[in-house]
Design an enzyme around this catalytic site. Structure first.
Site, PDB file in Angstrom:
ATOM      1  CD  GLU A 149       3.957  -8.285   9.258  1.00 20.81           C
ATOM      2  OE1 GLU A 149       5.052  -8.579   8.844  1.00 20.81           O
ATOM      3  OE2 GLU A 149       2.758  -8.291   8.625  1.00 20.81           O
ATOM      4  CG  ASP A 180      -2.591  -4.042   1.003  1.00 27.48           C
ATOM      5  OD1 ASP A 180      -1.916  -5.005   1.606  1.00 27.48           O
ATOM      6  OD2 ASP A 180      -2.172  -2.849   1.453  1.00 27.48           O
ATOM      7  CE1 TYR A 211       5.363 -11.208   4.069  1.00 31.09           C
ATOM      8  CE2 TYR A 211       5.008  -9.311   5.325  1.00 31.09           C
ATOM      9  CZ  TYR A 211       4.594 -10.349   4.736  1.00 31.09           C
ATOM     10  OH  TYR A 211       3.164 -10.570   4.563  1.00 31.09           O
TER      11      TYR A 211
END
Lengths: 351, 265
Positions: B50, B61, B175
């Protein structure tokens, strides 16, 4: 909450303008509890949080008015409250930091990016997604992912509903224009909403022109922005060619943000609302005029709307009526204004 | 050319092991070093790479990847630069490459232009962190038309309806985020991982990678009980941050990934 807030017609401000000017009516959201329109939304969403069984609130704040309103609603309803605020905004709105703490909230300083509203929203969202099981994110403007823009507009629409009734009673007719400042744009949508079907009424949003319309020195999204996605919203965004968000600047923390509420983008593209900007200097001048001529110290954000209303009043002439949303009071801004205009020095007069 | 992702997961399943998906922020410490890092990950046996496109507002994040993003942007990395990087290194790497991006850099370039450049560069898949599945169909179709797989993120709060939508629209793999929150390392994998994996397995045969909080070999092994592969992000980005532009950067990256895959053997 102090509703309905009154409508007040400016007398001396109008008379002071160099050319014959329209009558100007102020919707006094500065007189709402906590000193700004922000409480309308904060209380609505805090009740929702309570109903959803959440025990904790997180919020972002720029000028601190939304943070104070959220801390107030949380205190009232017995909810734990954490408010994220950019380090730069904490410095320039220090009074509101103390108010939030007095109300029992924890103020969390954000040192990332431009240290302003955008960065506070990033942190609040990170907290929210981590603690979503027991935490409610109380977003303060018509921004963010659905359903926030819609929900916040609904909670703020009380401003326009009241104002439309009040102005009809006072003057017997609708105003020619409604003017409000636009950061995210909740006070503007709040007062615009009831007038949207009245197509003869011009709706005018005033963005922050900052120091100059150059990248990083303003927050006029409709003047320098392009379509983009920021923090869950597709709208006009100040960004560079690679899609990174540009830094912004405004003398007023509440307008210092790189995106505008998506419903404003829609109203603008429809041609139903128009958008202009006032720079730091214009806002400072209006801040002082309204203080000296009417005895009303406005928030620096709202001073942008006052400044444009004064220009527009002279363009439209004495027969016209302008309704302005005075979205907040200026106590929070007195220290930064004093620094800008040099009031700390030489102010004492000996006897 | 068709996506390399299905073959990579077929191999993982045939070898009866837990696959390893690695995330790095492209451009940290700079794009030339990223090329070396990606080759090292491939050599060390990462099954899928990735590659993060740095964006100024990395709101999904945690601090480790936020700092990496800041370093990458300061070093001049852009979406266009990352696509050029992939084009340059593609022929020297075996593993599939998945671009990991926020929506705005892609929209700014234009979805069609991005798709064309991704295809030309040999990108195998794209994951757009802040693109809700309800808004994703046009983007997904634009990628599918170019043979680029659309990867979707699923979390413990994703409803079954959305899991089903992701299974229908997604390709390559899904995912799963093993716990709520932003990216970052944790001492142990969250308890929500097993339940999430079960809900996803119930509706699709697409390979499943689980991430968020993976930084040690025992995490990888644990995740192998429920998923085809584990995703390591912040742990690896942390190794890169420590090494900086130092002479042992590539060696440290390679040995970290070998350790994750094989433990202390």
């Amino acid at each position: 909450m102090g509703r309905p807030t009154p409508i007040y017609e400016t007398g001396r401000l109008r008379a002071s303008l160099p050319r014959p000017a329209a009558r100007m009516f102020l919707k006094r959201e500065d007189l709402a509890d906590t000193g700004a329109h922000k409480i309308n939304n904060a209380l609505g969403q805090a009740l929702l949080a309570k109903r959803m069984g959440k025990r904790r609130i997180v919020a972002e704040t720029g000028a601190g008015q939304h943070g104070v309103a959220t801390a107030t609603a949380s205190a009232l309803l017995g909810l734990e409250c954490d408010v994220y605020m950019g380090a730069e905004d904490m410095a320039r709105q220090a009074l509101n930091v103390v108010r939030m703490r007095l109300l029992g909230a924890t103020v969390r300083r954000v040192d990332a990016g431009s240290k302003t509203l955008k960065d506070a929203i990033n942190e609040a969202m990170r907290d929210w997604v981590t603690n979503v099981t027991d935490t409610y994110y109380l977003l303060g403007s018509v921004l963010g992912p659905h359903p926030y823009p819609l929900m916040v507009r609904e909670f703020q629409a009380v401003i326009g509903r009241e104002a439309r009734d009040q102005i009809l009673k006072m003057t017997g007719r609708l105003p020619d224009a409604v003017v409000a400042c636009v950061g995210g744009g909740s006070n503007a949508l709040g007062i615009f909403d009831a007038f949207i079907p009245d197509t003869g009424v011009r709706l005018i949003g005033v963005e922050a022109g900052g120091e100059a319309l150059a990248p990083g020195r303003h927050a006029a999204r409709f003047a320098g922005g392009t379509a983009g996605v920021l923090q869950g919203t597709r709208t006009y965004v100040l960004q560079d060619l690679d899609g990174n968000i540009e830094l912004t600047h405004s003398i007023s923390a509440g307008l210092d943000y790189a995106a505008v509420g998506p419903e404003h983008a829609w109203l603008r593209d429809l041609g139903r609302a128009e958008y202009t900007w006032i720079g730091d200097a214009g806002a400072l001048a209006a801040f002082q005029s309204l203080s000296r001529l009417e005895g009303i110290i406005p928030a620096l954000e709202s001073a942008h709307a006052i400044a444009h209303a004064c220009t527009l009043a002279q363009e439209l002439g004495p027969d016209a009526h302008i309704l302005v949303n005075l979205s907040g009071r200026g106590d929070k801004d007195v220290e930064s204004v004093a620094t800008y205009v040099g009031l700390e020095k030489g102010a004492e007069v000996g006897v | 050319m068709a996506s390399r992702i299905p073959a990579a997961f077929d191999r993982v399943r045939a070898e009866k092991r837990t696959g390893l998906v690695t995330y790095v922020t492209a451009g940290d410490p700079d794009l030339p070093h990223s090329a070396e890092i990606l080759r090292a990950l491939d050599r060390a046996g990462a099954d899928v790479l990735e590659v993060g496109i740095p964006f100024s507002e990395p709101l999904a994040d945690g601090p480790v990847i936020q700092r990496a993003t800041e370093r990458a942007l300061a070093a001049g990395a852009t979406a266009a630069g990352v696509l050029d990087l992939v084009a340059k290194i593609r022929s020297s790497i075996n593993a599939p490459i998945v671009l990991f991006s926020y929506a705005n850099p892609i929209l700014r370039m234009g979805v069609e232009a991005f798709g064309d450049r991704a295809k030309a560069a040999g990108v195998d898949g794209v994951l757009v962190l802040d693109l809700p599945i309800e808004e994703a169909r046009d983007f997904r179709d634009a990628m599918a038309a170019r043979g680029v797989d659309m990867i979707f993120l699923l979390s413990p709060t994703t409803t079954d309806t959305r899991v089903k939508q992701a299974a229908d629209l997604g390709k390559g793999f899904l995912y799963g985020i093993s716990r709520l929150g932003v990216t970052g390392t944790r001492d142990k994998v969250a308890d929500g991982a097993e339940a999430l994996a079960a809900r996803i397995r119930a509706v699709t045969k697409l390979p499943l990678a689980l991430g968020f909080g993976v930084s040690r070999p025992e995490h990888v092994q644990q995740i192998g009980r429920w998923a085809d592969a584990a995703v390591v992000g912040s742990g690896l980005v942390g190794v890169i941050a420590e090494a900086g532009r130092g002479p042992d950067l590539v060696e440290r990256v390679e040995s970290y990934v070998r350790w994750l895959k094989n433990g202390d053997k």
